[in-house]
Enzyme design. Structure first.
Site, PDB file in Angstrom:
ATOM      1  N   LEU A  90       0.820  -1.213   0.000  1.00 19.82           N
ATOM      2  CA  LEU A  90       0.000   0.000   0.000  1.00 19.82           C
ATOM      3  C   LEU A  90       0.856   1.267   0.000  1.00 19.82           C
ATOM      4  CD1 LEU A  90      -2.829   1.299   0.225  1.00 19.82           C
ATOM      5  CD2 LEU A  90      -2.611   1.078   2.722  1.00 19.82           C
ATOM      6  N   SER A 102       2.078   1.774  15.139  1.00 19.57           N
ATOM      7  CA  SER A 102       3.512   1.674  15.382  1.00 19.57           C
ATOM      8  C   SER A 102       3.858   0.417  16.173  1.00 19.57           C
ATOM      9  CB  SER A 102       3.997   2.904  16.155  1.00 19.57           C
ATOM     10  OG  SER A 102       5.338   2.743  16.569  1.00 19.57           O
ATOM     11  N   GLN A 103       4.751  -0.388  15.634  1.00 18.13           N
ATOM     12  CA  GLN A 103       5.260  -1.536  16.380  1.00 18.13           C
ATOM     13  C   GLN A 103       6.378  -1.121  17.328  1.00 18.13           C
ATOM     14  OE1 GLN A 103       6.344  -4.394  13.304  1.00 18.13           O
ATOM     15  NE2 GLN A 103       4.419  -5.491  13.615  1.00 18.13           N
ATOM     16  N   ARG A 104       6.808   0.121  17.207  1.00 21.63           N
ATOM     17  CA  ARG A 104       7.832   0.633  18.125  1.00 21.63           C
ATOM     18  C   ARG A 104       7.232   0.970  19.482  1.00 21.63           C
ATOM     19  NH1 ARG A 104      11.603   6.107  17.372  1.00 21.63           N
ATOM     20  NH2 ARG A 104      13.006   5.643  19.117  1.00 21.63           N
ATOM     21  N   ARG A 172      -6.811  11.527  -8.276  1.00 21.69           N
ATOM     22  CA  ARG A 172      -5.923  11.133  -9.378  1.00 21.69           C
ATOM     23  C   ARG A 172      -5.059   9.952  -8.959  1.00 21.69           C
ATOM     24  NH1 ARG A 172      -1.972  15.403 -12.603  1.00 21.69           N
ATOM     25  NH2 ARG A 172      -1.890  14.270 -14.587  1.00 21.69           N
ATOM     26  N   ARG A 181      -4.234  -2.125  -8.587  1.00 17.53           N
ATOM     27  CA  ARG A 181      -4.537  -3.082  -7.523  1.00 17.53           C
ATOM     28  C   ARG A 181      -5.867  -3.807  -7.672  1.00 17.53           C
ATOM     29  NH1 ARG A 181       0.513  -3.976  -5.652  1.00 17.53           N
ATOM     30  NH2 ARG A 181       1.517  -2.046  -4.960  1.00 17.53           N
TER      31      ARG A 181
END
Length: 218
Positions: A90, A102-104, A172, A181
């Site tokens: 994506l 966030s994985q942080r 656009r 996709r």
């Protein structure tokens, strides 16, 4: 997978931009109307209900390829329940803005995952997959328990981990996203996401994508 429409620029902005370019000020058959975002919401979604002249203008500029005016209309979506593998695809669509879980800072101790149907439908493969997940979750939680920061412990997490994203994208760029996709050769999860994003677009806005979706559904 779930997609929620958070906001869309009023279509009056597009109509004004088109008429500014071609010096046409007649909007006598247009009006602003409201509809609910969904059946469970008390929030009303205002948009510019296109009159016949508006529709002809928009169809004409799209047919002629004058798509710069479409950049005035943007959409914001909240996307959840997709895998990190999908979100990596994506965010390759660079002409958009993204805010991702966030994985942080957020714990992934439970690490909900997306499992491909090809794995689910193969009992032996499914066992291999689930065993791998158990080991990775255990390793992640053990690393955190040992004082390893979440931003470092996440290195053991799989692409299958679920994530959520808020995406804002202009028309656009969204047209280009749909072209790529929705194609039958696109990877299954990003294709499913493209279809779900389109399904959340209000009916009055679908004139902006009609030519693309008709081709993809042929």
């Amino acid at each position: 997978m779930k997609v929620e429409l958070l906001h869309a620029t009023p279509l009056s902005v597009l109509v004004t931009a088109i008429r500014e370019c071609w010096d046409s000020g007649d909007r006598s058959d247009s009006k602003v109307v409201h509809e609910r975002i969904d059946s469970d919401s008390n929030i009303e979604f205002p948009f510019w209900k296109l009159g016949h002249k508006d529709k002809l203008l928009i169809e004409n500029i799209i047919a002629k390829g004058h798509e710069s005016v479409l950049e005035h209309i943007s959409f914001s979506f909240r996307i959840s329940g997709i895998s990190r593998a999908c979100s990596h695809q994506l965010v390759r669509h660079r002409m958009a803005s993204y805010s991702q879980r966030s994985q942080r800072y957020v714990s992934e101790s439970s690490c909900n995952v997306v499992i491909p149907e090809s794995v689910k439908n193969n009992e032996e493969a499914n066992d291999v997959f689930l065993n791998m997940l158990r080991n990775l979750k255990y390793s992640y939680n053990e690393l955190v328990a040992l004082g390893i920061p979440k931003e470092d412990a996440r290195f053991v997490l799989p692409n299958a981990c679920e994530t959520s994203v808020v995406m804002t994208i202009n028309t656009r760029s969204l047209r280009n996203f749909f072209k790529l996709r929705m194609d039958k050769h696109a990877q299954w999860e990003i294709r499913e996401l493209a279809m779900e994003i389109y399904n959340q677009i209000p009916s009055e806005y679908r004139i902006l994508f009609k030519d693309i979706v008709e081709v993809q559904n042929d």
